[in-house]
Scaffold this motif. Structure first.
Motif, PDB file in Angstrom:
ATOM      1  N   GLY A  34       0.827  -1.213   0.000  1.00  0.00           N
ATOM      2  CA  GLY A  34       0.000   0.000   0.000  1.00  0.00           C
ATOM      3  C   GLY A  34       0.857   1.257   0.000  1.00  0.00           C
TER       4      GLY A  34
ATOM      5  N   SER B  15      -4.158   4.469   1.243  1.00  0.00           N
ATOM      6  CA  SER B  15      -3.665   3.463   0.303  1.00  0.00           C
ATOM      7  C   SER B  15      -3.398   2.131   1.013  1.00  0.00           C
ATOM      8  CB  SER B  15      -2.388   3.981  -0.348  1.00  0.00           C
ATOM      9  OG  SER B  15      -1.829   2.989  -1.160  1.00  0.00           O
TER      10      SER B  15
ATOM     11  N   ILE C 150      -1.081   9.000  -4.067  1.00  0.00           N
ATOM     12  CA  ILE C 150      -2.309   9.091  -3.256  1.00  0.00           C
ATOM     13  C   ILE C 150      -1.922   9.051  -1.778  1.00  0.00           C
ATOM     14  CG2 ILE C 150      -3.965   8.156  -4.949  1.00  0.00           C
ATOM     15  CD1 ILE C 150      -3.519   5.398  -3.725  1.00  0.00           C
TER      16      ILE C 150
ATOM     17  N   LEU D 204       1.225   6.031  -7.232  1.00  0.00           N
ATOM     18  CA  LEU D 204      -0.020   6.616  -7.728  1.00  0.00           C
ATOM     19  C   LEU D 204      -0.246   8.024  -7.186  1.00  0.00           C
ATOM     20  CD1 LEU D 204      -2.335   3.489  -7.327  1.00  0.00           C
ATOM     21  CD2 LEU D 204      -1.160   4.247  -9.394  1.00  0.00           C
TER      22      LEU D 204
ATOM     23  N   PHE E  92      -6.696   0.485   1.830  1.00  0.00           N
ATOM     24  CA  PHE E  92      -7.291   0.026   0.590  1.00  0.00           C
ATOM     25  C   PHE E  92      -6.634  -1.276   0.139  1.00  0.00           C
ATOM     26  CE2 PHE E  92      -8.067   0.270  -4.037  1.00  0.00           C
ATOM     27  CZ  PHE E  92      -9.448   0.399  -3.995  1.00  0.00           C
ATOM     28  N   PHE E  93      -5.295  -1.308   0.192  1.00  0.00           N
ATOM     29  CA  PHE E  93      -4.628  -2.511  -0.278  1.00  0.00           C
ATOM     30  C   PHE E  93      -4.830  -3.686   0.677  1.00  0.00           C
ATOM     31  CE2 PHE E  93      -1.401  -5.469  -1.541  1.00  0.00           C
ATOM     32  CZ  PHE E  93      -1.657  -5.501  -2.905  1.00  0.00           C
TER      33      PHE E  93
ATOM     34  N   SER F  45      -0.982   8.014   1.845  1.00  0.00           N
ATOM     35  CA  SER F  45      -0.429   6.706   2.194  1.00  0.00           C
ATOM     36  C   SER F  45      -1.333   5.897   3.113  1.00  0.00           C
ATOM     37  CB  SER F  45       0.954   6.887   2.818  1.00  0.00           C
ATOM     38  OG  SER F  45       0.878   7.850   3.852  1.00  0.00           O
TER      39      SER F  45
ATOM     40  N   LEU G  60       2.443   1.688  -3.467  1.00  0.00           N
ATOM     41  CA  LEU G  60       1.416   2.151  -4.404  1.00  0.00           C
ATOM     42  C   LEU G  60       1.075   3.615  -4.167  1.00  0.00           C
ATOM     43  CD1 LEU G  60      -1.116  -0.805  -4.715  1.00  0.00           C
ATOM     44  CD2 LEU G  60       0.535   0.015  -6.408  1.00  0.00           C
ATOM     45  N   SER G  61       1.074   4.019  -2.895  1.00  0.00           N
ATOM     46  CA  SER G  61       0.734   5.416  -2.600  1.00  0.00           C
ATOM     47  C   SER G  61       1.752   6.354  -3.232  1.00  0.00           C
ATOM     48  CB  SER G  61       0.649   5.642  -1.091  1.00  0.00           C
ATOM     49  OG  SER G  61       1.937   5.792  -0.547  1.00  0.00           O
TER      50      SER G  61
END
Lengths: 250, 279
Positions: free
Chosen positions: B236, B250, B245, B243, B253-254, B247, B239-240
């Motif tokens: 996550g 993220s 977004i 992308l 979400f993940f 943290s 990805l943050s």
């Protein structure tokens, strides 16, 4: 008369300000097998909690002439959270009373005892299963093993015949008769028909306690002591509930 | 790919990853207790009540985390006390403390003159600004929880499962329940710094329910929950960055996506097993 292991003297108790039991007197001796009967809300579970030390009396005295005996306890199965992530082995181990309650661990002799009791109950193959995967009868066996692992001298069972099939029930009663040679048993039930043939004496609990030194109750006794219990016999079990007997006002 | 790795050159990102790992480890231990006892709602109450402490601390110019810790611990002990005494409905009491804490937080933050820095970071966390000192705090607390679990594993498990029976067996149930309440409160407050009040509960629940897809054995859920917490939160975090977004969001979400994928896998596996059993 042998020496009693538990004596309840003139007990008044309840929860908070709500009294549940009054004027309760009872002596439990080493090889007693007492059926505790009575309607729901009559105080059967309260009586057990009192003997187990989970509840204090408002007044009166609970005493243990030779010290508090090792006690096995089987709670109502509805009290058990079946979705809790615990295995059969851990469940049964939780009945081992450690000398040191702060740093408990399983020693060699305790592991042996655990294996022995799992074998005896036929649970060895299920030992690593979570309790959520057990049938009603298997769960009762596991809970009974937990109650027995500590070699109790007093065994207290709260409605052990719920959610089990008839075969398990009759096996259970045979097992209890065998166990009764080594320990006193207090069997709580709302179902008079099935337990009267196996218990030796009966305690009627409905706000107070009436003790009958026999396993046979007359219709009159049931009425007089307001012990409205299920008097329908179940299956092939002999039905002796309504046979009259001399009532001893003990 | 070079992009993916270059991020690890930054100290702040390495700190964030380490924080995610450390939090995952102690949250696995404390969270397994929370999820097994089905007291997630209590966790929510403790988390949100702590905002009251943050608000008061701001107003008096004190350390907001000390304020949060005091409020969280008092709330946890209060809820446990209510549960043991049983005089008030427990769920209602939690709801009252939950919203009272939030209300006090809002009032005191409002009354604080001037600008209140980092208020958003308390709500949503700021794992990318975790300092080395913060890492020591996380590691120290993780060690403390580990030691407590190692020594008291059986009484903790038995009181969580069947407190009445444990009491009959001579376990000091009340003491262990209070101890676990304090541990829960501390674990939550220490994680708020990184993940934020609104999202923190997820790290104490999602990895645990993911682990419970694989095992229903309390002792085994803990390492598995730590593993799924680490994979979910580190992925996550990465990805943050990729992308761009927030943290904390993220990570949550993940963690959820990871759970859903594994859940789906188990559902399909189950279906195939039943089908082949029929044939």
């Amino acid at each position: 008369m042998s020496k009693p292991i538990v004596i309840l003297e003139n007990i008044y108790t309840g929860y908070g300000t709500k009294p549940v039991l009054e004027k309760v007197n009872l002596r439990i001796e080493a090889n007693d097998f007492i059926g505790v009967l009575g309607p729901n809300g009559g105080g059967k579970t309260t009586l057990m909690k009192l003997i187990l030390g989970l509840l204090n009396p408002y007044s009166g005295k609970v005493s243990f002439p030779s010290g508090r005996p090792p006690t096995g306890y089987l709670p109502q199965v509805s009290q058990i959270d079946k979705s809790f992530p615990i295995t059969v082995k851990e469940l049964v181990s939780s009945g081992i009373k450690d000398k040191n309650p702060w740093f408990p661990h399983l020693g060699t002799s305790q592991r042996k005892r655990l294996q022995h009791i799992l074998d005896e109950a036929g649970l060895t193959k299920l030992a690593s299963r979570p309790i959520g995967e057990l049938s009603g009868g298997q769960l009762q066996k596991a809970l009974l093993s937990r109650a027995l692992i500590n070699k109790p001298r007093l065994l207290i069972l709260d409605e052990p015949n719920t959610h089990v099939d008839k075969q398990f029930e009759s096996d259970l009663y045979k097992w209890l008769k065998e166990l009764n040679k080594e320990m006193a048993i207090l069997l709580v039930s709302h179902d008079i028909g099935t337990i009267t043939p196996i218990v030796k004496t009966i305690a009627c609990v409905n706000g107070t306690l009436h003790y009958h030194p026999s396993n046979q109750l007359s219709e009159e006794v049931l009425r007089v002591y307001n012990c409205p219990v299920d008097v329908i016999a179940h299956g092939p079990i002999p039905h002796r509930v309504l046979k009259s007997h001399e009532h001893d006002n003990q | 790919m070079s992009d993916y790795l270059s991020i690890f050159e930054y100290q702040f990102f390495r700190n964030a990853v380490l924080a995610a790992i450390l939090i995952s480890v102690f949250a696995a231990m404390v969270g397994t207790y929370i999820v097994s006892r089905k007291i997630v709602f209590i966790g929510g109450g403790i988390t949100h009540a702590s905002f009251g402490g943050i608000g008061i601390a701001y107003y008096f110019g004190a350390n907001p985390f000390a304020g949060a810790a005091i409020f969280a611990i008092l709330t946890a002990l209060g809820i446990e006390w209510i549960a043991q005494k049983g005089k008030v409905r427990e769920d209602s009491a939690i709801a009252i403390l939950w919203s009272l804490g939030m209300a006090m937080g809002i009032i005191f933050v409002f009354m604080t003159p001037g600008y209140t820095p980092n208020l958003m970071s308390f709500l949503f966390g700021s794992i990318l600004s975790v300092s080395t000192t913060d890492l020591y705090v996380l590691a120290g607390f993780g060690l403390l929880v580990g030691i407590i679990y190692a020594i008291f594993f059986r009484p903790i498990l038995y009181t969580a499962f069947d407190p009445e029976f444990a009491q009959v067996m001579g376990v000091r149930v009340a003491i262990f329940r209070y101890m676990m309440s304090v541990l829960m409160a501390m674990a939550i407050v220490i994680s708020i710094r990184s993940i934020g009040i609104i999202l923190v509960l997820s790290i104490f629940t999602i990895p645990q329910i993911t682990a419970m897809l694989f095992t229903r054995n309390f002792a085994r859920i803990i390492p598995l929950a730590a593993l799924w917490g680490i994979t979910g939160s580190v992925t996550g975090l990465i990805l943050s960055y990729l992308l761009d977004i927030p943290s904390g969001a993220s990570i949550i979400f993940f963690l959820t996506i990871q759970f859903l994928i594994l859940k789906l896998f188990f559902v399909i596996k189950q279906k195939i097993a039943t089908r082949s059993a029929k044939v």
